[in-house]
Design a protein around this motif. Structure first.
Motif, PDB file in Angstrom:
ATOM      1  N   VAL A 140       7.769  -2.473  -1.797  1.00 20.30           N
ATOM      2  CA  VAL A 140       7.872  -2.974  -0.380  1.00 20.30           C
ATOM      3  C   VAL A 140       8.550  -4.215  -0.324  1.00 20.30           C
ATOM      4  N   ALA A 141       8.269  -5.029  -1.099  1.00 14.91           N
ATOM      5  CA  ALA A 141       8.852  -6.524  -1.189  1.00 14.91           C
ATOM      6  C   ALA A 141      10.284  -6.570  -1.242  1.00 14.91           C
ATOM      7  N   ALA A 170      -3.706 -13.706   7.855  1.00 13.10           N
ATOM      8  CA  ALA A 170      -3.009 -13.635   7.015  1.00 13.10           C
ATOM      9  C   ALA A 170      -1.826 -12.928   7.505  1.00 13.10           C
ATOM     10  N   PHE A 171      -1.838 -11.641   8.067  1.00 12.71           N
ATOM     11  CA  PHE A 171      -0.641 -11.010   8.650  1.00 12.71           C
ATOM     12  C   PHE A 171       0.059 -12.083   9.494  1.00 12.71           C
ATOM     13  N   ASN A 172      -0.520 -12.680  10.359  1.00 16.54           N
ATOM     14  CA  ASN A 172       0.101 -13.587  11.374  1.00 16.54           C
ATOM     15  C   ASN A 172       1.002 -14.650  10.552  1.00 16.54           C
ATOM     16  N   LYS A 173       0.359 -15.153   9.614  1.00 15.87           N
ATOM     17  CA  LYS A 173       1.136 -16.334   8.897  1.00 15.87           C
ATOM     18  C   LYS A 173       2.420 -15.755   8.014  1.00 15.87           C
ATOM     19  N   LEU A 174       2.161 -14.506   7.544  1.00 15.16           N
ATOM     20  CA  LEU A 174       3.000 -13.582   6.916  1.00 15.16           C
ATOM     21  C   LEU A 174       4.420 -13.367   7.979  1.00 15.16           C
ATOM     22  N   ALA A 175       4.026 -13.032   8.961  1.00 15.42           N
ATOM     23  CA  ALA A 175       5.363 -12.692  10.093  1.00 15.42           C
ATOM     24  C   ALA A 175       6.142 -13.843  10.189  1.00 15.42           C
ATOM     25  N   ARG A 176       5.170 -14.741  10.970  1.00 20.56           N
ATOM     26  CA  ARG A 176       5.687 -15.971  11.447  1.00 20.56           C
ATOM     27  C   ARG A 176       6.153 -17.031  10.555  1.00 20.56           C
ATOM     28  N   ALA A 177       5.293 -17.395   9.353  1.00 19.52           N
ATOM     29  CA  ALA A 177       5.622 -18.400   8.642  1.00 19.52           C
ATOM     30  C   ALA A 177       6.605 -18.231   7.578  1.00 19.52           C
ATOM     31  N   ASP A 228      -0.832 -10.953  -1.344  1.00 18.95           N
ATOM     32  CA  ASP A 228      -0.154 -10.377  -2.506  1.00 18.95           C
ATOM     33  C   ASP A 228       1.200 -10.166  -2.186  1.00 18.95           C
ATOM     34  N   PHE A 229       1.286  -9.229  -0.917  1.00 14.38           N
ATOM     35  CA  PHE A 229       2.914  -8.799  -0.472  1.00 14.38           C
ATOM     36  C   PHE A 229       3.714 -10.112  -0.167  1.00 14.38           C
ATOM     37  N   ALA A 230       2.991 -11.166   0.575  1.00  9.88           N
ATOM     38  CA  ALA A 230       3.758 -12.334   0.829  1.00  9.88           C
ATOM     39  C   ALA A 230       4.314 -13.307  -0.234  1.00  9.88           C
ATOM     40  N   MET A 231       3.350 -13.372  -1.400  1.00  5.97           N
ATOM     41  CA  MET A 231       3.868 -13.953  -2.451  1.00  5.97           C
ATOM     42  C   MET A 231       4.973 -13.447  -3.264  1.00  5.97           C
ATOM     43  N   ARG A 258      11.034 -13.516  -3.618  1.00  5.69           N
ATOM     44  CA  ARG A 258      12.642 -12.509  -3.358  1.00  5.69           C
ATOM     45  C   ARG A 258      13.332 -13.389  -2.490  1.00  5.69           C
ATOM     46  N   LEU A 259      12.919 -14.002  -1.329  1.00  9.22           N
ATOM     47  CA  LEU A 259      13.457 -14.428  -0.315  1.00  9.22           C
ATOM     48  C   LEU A 259      14.065 -16.007  -0.678  1.00  9.22           C
TER      49      LEU A 259
END
Ligand code: SF4
Length: 904
Positions: free
Chosen positions: A84-85, A115-122, A483-486, A491-492
């Motif tokens: 997914v990443a 956690a999802f909000n931070k993932l999407a926006r930050a 885990d996904f965010a890290m 990758r980014l």
């Protein structure tokens, strides 16, 4: 045996529960007598929570497919998250951050939301994060902000005890918020002078308690509230002092309200002018007036205006900021409030900051230590799936929600999911309507398996605690997101920062808490230890405070630039889709007493099927008669967006020209795309909430002469697994439904078609219900198309299938459900007769699902008792125990008791 204190995960009442556990399993659930939301009470859904935790259908390990045509295969967590990443990073690099989206849920815990909000926006840099709370609460958010300056319900449950008038608008609280409704019943019993006004197009169970039921035409609420304001002004019941001291904008509203005379509004709303005047007088004269409202106001193309128009009444009369007074939106989901507080919606930011405010964006960016929060507006729920359909959004991550059941205009939503480049589904279940569209399935820990906090309707933050280990390889939602965010960050940006390195939900709560400092949601006085020691608390709860804040705006100062609340001079707009000659019926949607949302969870509990055992559309008896229809007929319902088949039922509480269909029915229980095949994707221009409550339909008796009903208890006892097998057959028929039977651990399939099905279908259904062995009683009349099979288990009917003539179904099902001895009936079991064998008594409709008490026994007991309705009800409760456990059936019992008195 030990116990864990936690919170119910169904509705926004937020009841405290005590979970009993033994040997790593949850064995029972009780109401927490210490919890201030429920003081020990639970409704039928809460009482059966322990039955929803395990069993067939749980998502137990990650699954992945590379090819849409292939089934998903089990993979490791590393493989799933890396895949997914990789895909998200590629899409973001090629098409920008707005090519991905996150669709989350009011059932997530606050820490998950954060956690999802931070993932999407930050990290991703998109505002494409929205919650299914968009479907239930965003109009309440917009209404509060437009008038009071902030999205904060000012009242609390205790206000029910202090109110002199309670206005319940667009809410069937008796069924949707049962424990809260018990409190309203208690208040009425303690104070018979308490006036209860219910505004609802239907005569619901809630309306049964009302001193005044305003059965307005759907969608005319704004006109009604302006008409009430007009009457309040005419009768000098407004509070000029409060208006002068604490509000702004009254002149414009007063001018507008002059055009809403009670007489003209009564005509618009389809009620009597006297009724409107009575409502206004009760509201205006009350020592304290409280409004409780829910989806009837929110799920509307004018939802924000409906909310604001109701709040106008409170500001104009000063019924706010005092015990017993205030506008009070009820939340449908357990943590809809948490999503609003953490800003996990496309147009909000954390801590009630606004996305379109540059200073707010800069502050959030500073607190998260990122260069910026993007200013580009994110896509709200309906827009998100439209963008997915167009290809503007290429990948969607769906967490803890079921858009292939719950969004309006399902045919378009399912196209969107089918056309998406990547669909990631994070859920506790692998068998939702959305699951077939998922390229990646990530198993989430469920209720009883995870830690965190939720906020209920009255701003009260409660702890949710794990009682057992997560099922299979399931993980908490926050952890999956982090885990996904890290992985994505590596990758980014070539490295993973510590931004998502949380090792416990409490660390997330702590970080979130700091972001509320100085905001109206300030919870700097709370941490897990404080909640554990002091119990659930209402925000704000600032540093140093000994407890939270039950009631807001007691000093008349509002969170606006000048401290004054705003009146909203909003004109009435009719529903988005009017009825006409082609689509002459108004369809209303709503809830059943014992089911919740798409029934992914509540539908797993047999007992919860007792009260409404099969899907049905309710029509006024006069409409049925006028069209030559009867209860039980299969109807075809059609809107401009789709169609479905469903059985008719008669309900005098539904107004002529209207139809009522519960919002729960999706394609897991009914052939087709479910109720939302019909509904309208038009949204409110400010709240972006779709008008799920209302659309125009036509209906006609379906020409489906071939009929089948099959029911039975699986030999292996696994009804959920059998239900899943039966479900796979639904698309094979023009009409079909499958349900659990409340008794006997069984499954029921009902089907109808234009002609007998192809060879082999009947045999397959016989095999499914284990009606193909040598011990099965059989009757076949191919010339007439009648085929009947019955399997006995000793003395009892274990399974049956009636194809063609099904006249014996009612009594055969009673034999199955009640476990009555049937073997002696011999060949009569196969007879096509509606006449029940001598001595068999039908229980009728089950009213009390806790004790399995049917209408027949209740009516008999009430009829045999003496005295007024209360005395008869008491006698019936003593004799049958009905209504003595969760109490959800009390409104219906009272109605039957009143009927018994009338009959006597
Ligand atoms: Fe759960 Fe029922 Fe309480 Fe709602 S009212 S929180 S569903 S127990």
């Amino acid at each position: 045996m030990s116990e864990v204190h936690s919170t119910c995960c169904y509705c926004g009442v937020g009841c405290g529960v005590i979970i009993d556990r033994r040997d790593g399993r949850i064995t029972g659930v009780r109401g927490d007598p210490e919890h201030p939301a429920n003081f020990g009470r639970l409704c039928g859904k809460g009482q059966t929570l322990h039955e929803t935790v395990g069993g067939h259908g749980r998502a137990l390990f990650p699954e992945l497919r590379h090819d849409r045509a292939a089934p998903r295969a089990r993979v490791s967590w590393d493989a799933a998250l890396d895949h997914v990443a990789d895909r998200f990073a590629t899409i973001i690099r090629q098409h920008g951050p707005d090519a991905v989206a996150f669709y989350v849920s009011g059932q997530l815990l606050t820490e998950d939301y954060y956690a999802f909000n931070k993932l999407a926006r930050a990290l991703v840099g998109t505002n494409n994060i929205d919650s299914n709370s968009r479907l239930c609460m965003s109009s309440a958010v917009a209404g509060y902000k437009a008038t009071l300056g902030a999205d904060a319900p000012p009242a609390c449950y205790e206000d029910i005890d202090h109110a002199g008038c309670i206005l319940i608008a667009g809410s069937n609280a008796a069924w949707a918020h049962p424990v809260l409704f018990r409190r309203i019943e208690d208040a009425k019993a303690k104070n018979p002078d308490l006036k209860i006004i219910v505004v609802d197009p239907r005569r619901t169970a809630t309306a049964e308690i009302a001193d005044l039921h305003l059965a307005i035409q759907p969608g005319t609420d704004v006109a009604l509230f302006h008409g009430m304001l007009n009457a309040l002004l005419r009768e000098n019941l407004a509070d000029a002092g409060y208006i002068e001291a604490h509000t702004r904008g009254f002149d414009a509203l007063e001018t507008l309200a002059r055009g809403y005379s009670p007489e003209s509004v009564a005509e618009t709303c389809g009620i009597a002018a006297d009724e409107l005047l009575t409502a206004a007088r009760w509201f205006g004269n009350a020592r304290a007036a409280l409004s409780l409202y829910c989806m009837g106001l929110n799920q509307s193309s004018a939802g924000a205006d409906k909310n604001a128009a109701l709040i106008n009444l409170h500001l104009a009369t000063g019924h706010i900021g005092r015990p017993g007074a205030g506008p009070f939106s009820l939340t449908g989901q357990p943590n809809a409030m948490g999503g609003r507080e953490t800003g996990a919606m496309a147009n909000l930011l954390i801590g009630h900051r606004d996305l379109d405010d540059a200073a707010d964006r800069a502050e959030v960016a500073r607190l998260w230590d990122v260069p910026e929060i993007p200013a580009r507006p994110g896509k709200t729920a309906v827009e998100m799936f439209e963008a997915l359909r167009r290809g503007d959004i290429r990948a969607v991550w769906i967490a803890c929600t079921n858009p292939a059941q719950s969004l309006p205009a399902q045919n378009a939503v399912r196209d969107a999911l089918a056309n998406a480049e990547l669909v990631v589904l994070q859920d506790i279940l692998a068998d939702t309507e959305t699951a077939p569209y998922a390229d990646v399935l990530l198993p989430a820990a469920g209720w009883g398996e995870k830690e965190g906090t939720v906020t209920n309707s009255e701003r009260r933050i409660s702890r949710v605690r794990a009682a057992v280990a997560a099922s299979g390889e399931a993980r908490p939602d926050w952890r999956i997101a982090c885990d996904f965010a890290m992985r994505l960050e590596r990758r980014l940006h070539g490295r993973a920062s510590s931004r998502f390195a949380f090792d416990h939900p409490e660390r997330i709560f702590d970080e979130y808490r700091e972001m509320t400092r100085g905001r109206d949601t300030d919870i700097t006085g709370l941490d897990y230890a404080a909640l554990d020691a002091g119990g659930p608390q209402q925000w704000p709860c600032t540093a140093g405070a000994r407890e939270g804040t039950p009631r807001l705006y007691e000093n008349g100062v509002f969170p606006t630039a000048d401290g004054r609340a705003r009146f909203a001079a909003v004109p009435y707009r009719p529903v988005a889709e009017a009825v006409d000659a082609r689509f002459p019926f108004r369809l209303n949607t709503g809830r059943l007493r014992d089911q919740w949302h798409g029934m992914t969870r509540s539908g797993r509990v047999a007992r919860l099927w007792a009260h409404a055992p099969e899907p049905a559309v309710a029509l006024n008896p006069a409409d049925l008669a006028r069209r030559g229809l009867r209860a039980g007929d299969i109807l075809r319902l059609e809107s401009r967006r789709g169609a479905l088949h469903v059985a008719a039922t008669a309900d005098a509480g539904v107004a002529p020209g209207q139809a009522f269909l519960p919002m729960h029915w999706g394609s897991r229980y009914l052939s087709g795309a479910g109720v939302n095949a019909l509904t309208l994707p038009v949204t409110d221009p400010r709240s972006f909430q779709p008008e799920l409550k209302h659309c125009a339909i036509r209906l006609a008796k379906a020409a489906l002469p071939w009929r089948l009903v099959a029911f039975g208890t699986p030999r292996d006892g696994d009804a959920l697994a059998r239900l899943a097998q039966v479900r796979a057959w639904l698309p094979r028929f023009e009409f079909a439904s499958c349900t659990l039977t409340a008794d006997a651990g069984g499954v029921l399939l009902r089907a109808a078609a234009g002609a007998a099905p192809a060879a082999g279908v009947l045999e397959a259904i016989h095999a499914l219900f284990e009606l193909d062995g040598g011990d099965v009683l059989q009757y076949a009349d191919p010339a007439r198309g009648n085929f009947r099979r019955i399997r006995l288990d000793g003395e009892r009917v274990a399974a049956a299938c009636l194809a063609g003539d099904g006249s014996s179904e009612p009594w055969l099902r009673e034999f199955h459900a009640q476990g009555l001895p049937a073997a002696a009936l011999g060949a009569m079991l196969l007879a096509p007769t509606a006449r029940a064998p001598a001595g068999m008594a039908s229980r009728g409709r089950i009213i009390c699902s806790c004790h399995g008490v049917g209408e027949t026994a209740i009516v008999g007991s009430l009829g045999a008792a003496a005295g007024d309705a209360a005395a008869r009800l008491g006698a019936a409760q003593q004799q049958l125990l009905c209504g003595t456990q969760c109490g959800s059936c009390l409104p219906e019992l009272r109605k039957l008791a009143a009927a018994a008195v009338a009959a006597a």
